[in-house]
Design a protein around this motif. Structure first.
Motif, short mmCIF file in Angstrom:
data_model
loop_
_atom_site.label_atom_id
_atom_site.label_comp_id
_atom_site.label_asym_id
_atom_site.label_seq_id
_atom_site.Cartn_x
_atom_site.Cartn_y
_atom_site.Cartn_z
N LEU A 107 1.29 -1.85 6.98
CA LEU A 107 1.64 -1.81 5.25
C LEU A 107 0.89 -3.19 4.62
O LEU A 107 1.07 -4.05 5.35
CB LEU A 107 2.97 -1.73 4.92
CG LEU A 107 3.90 -0.46 4.97
CD1 LEU A 107 5.04 -0.62 4.87
CD2 LEU A 107 3.13 0.85 4.09
N GLY A 108 -0.04 -2.99 4.00
CA GLY A 108 -0.81 -3.90 3.31
C GLY A 108 -0.18 -4.66 2.10
O GLY A 108 0.79 -3.90 1.35
N VAL A 109 0.20 -5.95 1.96
CA VAL A 109 0.74 -6.67 0.98
C VAL A 109 -0.22 -6.77 -0.12
O VAL A 109 -1.10 -7.81 0.29
CB VAL A 109 1.63 -7.87 1.27
CG1 VAL A 109 1.98 -8.62 0.17
CG2 VAL A 109 2.60 -7.63 2.39
N LEU A 110 -0.25 -6.17 -1.10
CA LEU A 110 -1.36 -6.14 -2.16
C LEU A 110 -0.97 -7.40 -3.21
O LEU A 110 -1.93 -8.13 -3.66
CB LEU A 110 -1.25 -4.95 -3.18
CG LEU A 110 -1.46 -3.53 -2.08
CD1 LEU A 110 -1.53 -2.46 -3.21
CD2 LEU A 110 -3.10 -3.91 -1.63
N ARG A 111 0.29 -7.49 -3.46
CA ARG A 111 0.72 -8.59 -4.38
C ARG A 111 2.08 -8.85 -4.22
O ARG A 111 3.12 -8.31 -3.83
CB ARG A 111 0.53 -8.17 -5.87
CG ARG A 111 0.80 -9.32 -6.84
CD ARG A 111 0.39 -8.76 -8.39
NE ARG A 111 -0.73 -8.13 -8.54
CZ ARG A 111 -1.77 -9.10 -8.95
NH1 ARG A 111 -1.53 -10.36 -9.43
NH2 ARG A 111 -2.87 -8.61 -9.20
N LEU A 112 2.38 -10.33 -4.21
CA LEU A 112 3.59 -11.03 -3.97
C LEU A 112 3.62 -12.21 -5.11
O LEU A 112 3.14 -13.07 -4.96
CB LEU A 112 3.70 -11.60 -2.57
CG LEU A 112 5.49 -12.00 -2.23
CD1 LEU A 112 6.40 -11.09 -2.66
CD2 LEU A 112 5.24 -12.69 -0.90
N GLU A 113 4.96 -11.82 -6.05
CA GLU A 113 4.79 -12.80 -7.12
C GLU A 113 6.21 -13.43 -7.23
O GLU A 113 7.22 -12.47 -6.91
CB GLU A 113 4.48 -12.16 -8.55
CG GLU A 113 3.27 -11.39 -8.40
CD GLU A 113 2.79 -10.76 -9.74
OE1 GLU A 113 4.06 -10.47 -10.41
OE2 GLU A 113 1.75 -10.23 -10.01
N ILE B 189 9.10 -11.50 6.45
CA ILE B 189 8.76 -10.08 5.71
C ILE B 189 7.39 -9.52 5.80
O ILE B 189 7.01 -8.57 5.90
CB ILE B 189 9.32 -10.08 4.46
CG1 ILE B 189 10.80 -10.07 4.26
CG2 ILE B 189 9.03 -8.99 3.64
CD1 ILE B 189 11.55 -10.58 3.32
N THR B 190 6.31 -10.71 5.25
CA THR B 190 5.10 -10.00 5.12
C THR B 190 4.27 -9.69 6.32
O THR B 190 3.72 -8.92 6.78
CB THR B 190 3.93 -10.81 4.45
OG1 THR B 190 4.20 -12.40 5.00
CG2 THR B 190 4.36 -11.23 3.00
N THR C 93 0.79 -1.28 0.10
CA THR C 93 -0.06 -0.15 -0.05
C THR C 93 0.78 1.35 0.28
O THR C 93 0.41 2.23 -0.37
CB THR C 93 -0.89 -0.07 1.19
OG1 THR C 93 -0.02 -0.33 2.49
CG2 THR C 93 -2.17 -0.87 1.11
N ASN C 94 2.14 1.18 0.44
CA ASN C 94 2.96 2.35 0.27
C ASN C 94 4.44 1.76 0.11
O ASN C 94 5.21 1.38 1.01
CB ASN C 94 2.92 3.03 1.52
CG ASN C 94 3.69 4.43 1.65
OD1 ASN C 94 4.70 4.48 0.54
ND2 ASN C 94 3.12 5.33 2.24
N ASN C 95 4.86 1.57 -1.29
CA ASN C 95 6.22 1.08 -1.50
C ASN C 95 7.35 1.87 -1.04
O ASN C 95 8.34 1.31 -0.67
CB ASN C 95 6.36 0.77 -3.09
CG ASN C 95 5.57 -0.26 -3.62
OD1 ASN C 95 5.02 -0.90 -2.92
ND2 ASN C 95 5.45 -0.23 -4.95
N THR C 96 7.36 3.11 -1.01
CA THR C 96 8.32 3.92 -0.59
C THR C 96 8.58 3.63 0.86
O THR C 96 9.85 3.43 1.51
CB THR C 96 8.08 5.42 -0.52
OG1 THR C 96 7.68 5.93 -2.17
CG2 THR C 96 9.03 6.25 -0.10
N VAL C 97 7.53 3.59 1.91
CA VAL C 97 7.84 3.31 3.33
C VAL C 97 8.28 1.77 3.34
O VAL C 97 9.14 1.36 4.22
CB VAL C 97 6.42 3.62 3.98
CG1 VAL C 97 6.64 3.06 5.46
CG2 VAL C 97 6.08 5.03 4.12
N ALA C 98 7.90 0.87 2.68
CA ALA C 98 7.96 -0.45 2.52
C ALA C 98 9.73 -0.73 2.31
O ALA C 98 10.21 -1.62 3.13
CB ALA C 98 7.15 -1.46 1.92
#
Length: 303
Positions: free
Chosen positions: A277-283, A268-269, A232-237
Motif C-alpha cells: 500500500l502506497g502512502v500518498l499523504r500524511l499530515e 505504520i508507514t 492507495t487503498n484506504n479500505t484495505v489500510a
C-alpha cells in the motif's frame, strides 16, 4: 465573583424567540467575549442587561443587584455602554460632546481630559465631530462610556466598520482596561478572530441559545491534533491498521488517526508499504478556532 449573571433569560417578539433560556456568568475583571453570527441575539441580550429591553422571562443580576425598577438606576451609575453605534452632536467638538454627558452624569470635569487621553483623542478635542473619521467617532463613543470610570463596560460590536488600523487600536484599548482601571468589559462580536485577541472568557450563542461558555483557554483546547493519512487503498489500510489495534475513521478521503510518536508513525508507514500500500499523504492537522466556531454556530450560517 460574577459581575453579571443571567438565569433562564428569554426574549420573545411575537412568535419569534430571540433569546432562549440564557445563563451567562461574567467573571469580575475579565474581558468577556460575547460571540455569535449576526442576528443571533447578542444586541438584544445586552439591551436586556442594561434595562433597555424588558425580558419575557428570567432574571438578571448586575454588580450583585437585580436589574429591576428598584435597583436599575443605582446599577447603571456604575456601568458604561456603547450599543450599536455612538450618538453625538456633529456640530459640536469632541470635548463639547463629552461635557454634555459629564454634566448629565455629574462626574468631575477633569474626567473629560483623562478619557480623551485614554482613547487617544486629546489632540482632536477641538475638532467638530462631523469631521471625525469613523474610527475617531467609535473612540469618542468609548470615551463617553468611560467618562464615569465604570465598574462594568458593555461594548456592542465596537470594531464594526473600522479599518485594520482602527480595529487594532480599539482592540488594544479594550484589552488594557481591566489592568489599568479594574473594569470588567463585555464585548460582543461576530468575528472570533477579534475576540481571540481581546478576551479571556467567551460565550457563544446561536439563534438565541447558549452553545458554549468558558475560558478562551478551554475553547482553544477543543482544537485537538490528529493525523490524516491517505493511501492507495484506504479500505484495505483501515482493515490492516485495525489488526494492529489502531482504530481510525475515514473522512473526506483520509484516514483520521490520533497523534502518534515519530517512531510509531514510521512503523505504520513501513507496515503499509510491506503490504503493498502506497502512502500518498500524511499530515498533522488541528482544527482552527474558526472551524470550532462554525461547528458550534452551524456551518450554514454566514460569518
Amino acid at each position: 465573583m460574577n459581575i453579571i449573571e443571567t438565569h433562564d433569560l428569554c426574549k420573545q417578539y411575537g412568535n419569534a424567540m430571540r433569546v432562549s433560556h440564557l445563563d451567562l456568568n461574567v467573571p469580575k475583571g475579565s474581558v468577556y467575549g460575547f460571540l455569535g453570527p449576526n442576528g443571533a441575539g447578542k444586541s438584544t441580550t445586552l439591551k436586556m442587561i442594561l434595562g433597555l429591553v424588558r425580558p419575557t422571562a428570567g432574571s438578571i443580576q448586575v454588580l450583585g443587584n437585580n436589574m429591576d425598577n428598584q435597583h436599575r438606576l443605582a446599577v447603571l451609575r456604575q456601568v458604561g455602554s456603547l450599543i450599536e453605534s455612538p450618538s453625538y452632536y456633529g456640530h459640536l467638538t469632541g470635548e463639547e460632546n463629552l461635557r454634555i454627558i459629564q454634566t448629565l452624569r455629574g462626574v468631575p470635569e477633569k474626567n473629560i481630559r483623562e478619557v480623551l487621553q485614554i482613547v487617544r483623542l486629546d489632540g482632536q478635542r477641538g475638532k467638530k465631530v462631523a469631521h471625525y473619521s469613523l474610527g475617531m467617532k467609535q473612540r469618542l463613543g468609548l470615551a463617553a462610556a468611560l467618562l464615569g470610570y465604570p465598574k462594568l463596560l458593555i461594548l456592542d460590536e465596537p470594531t464594526n466598520g473600522l479599518d485594520p488600523a482602527g480595529i487594532q487600536e480599539m482592540r488594544e484599548l479594550i484589552r488594557d482596561l481591566p489592568g489599568r482601571f479594574g473594569m470588567t468589559v463585555v464585548v460582543s462580536s461576530h468575528l472570533l478572530s477579534e475576540i481571540d485577541q481581546m478576551a479571556d472568557h467567551v460565550a457563544i450563542i446561536r439563534e438565541g441559545e447558549l452553545v458554549f461558555q468558558d475560558s478562551l483557554q478551554v475553547l482553544h483546547g477543543r482544537s485537538s491534533h490528529h493525523l490524516a493519512l491517505r493511501t492507495t487503498n484506504n479500505t484495505v489500510a483501515r482493515s490492516l491498521l485495525s489488526e494492529k489495534s489502531l482504530d481510525c475513521q475515514e473522512e473526506d478521503g483520509f484516514l483520521i488517526l490520533p497523534i502518534l510518536s515519530d517512531e510509531i508513525t514510521a512503523k505504520i508507514t513501513y507496515f503499509l508499504a510491506k503490504n503493498r500500500l502506497g502512502v500518498l499523504r500524511l499530515e498533522e492537522r488541528q482544527k482552527s478556532l474558526e472551524d470550532i466556531f462554525l461547528e458550534l454556530t452551524g456551518r450554514a450560517v454566514s460569518l
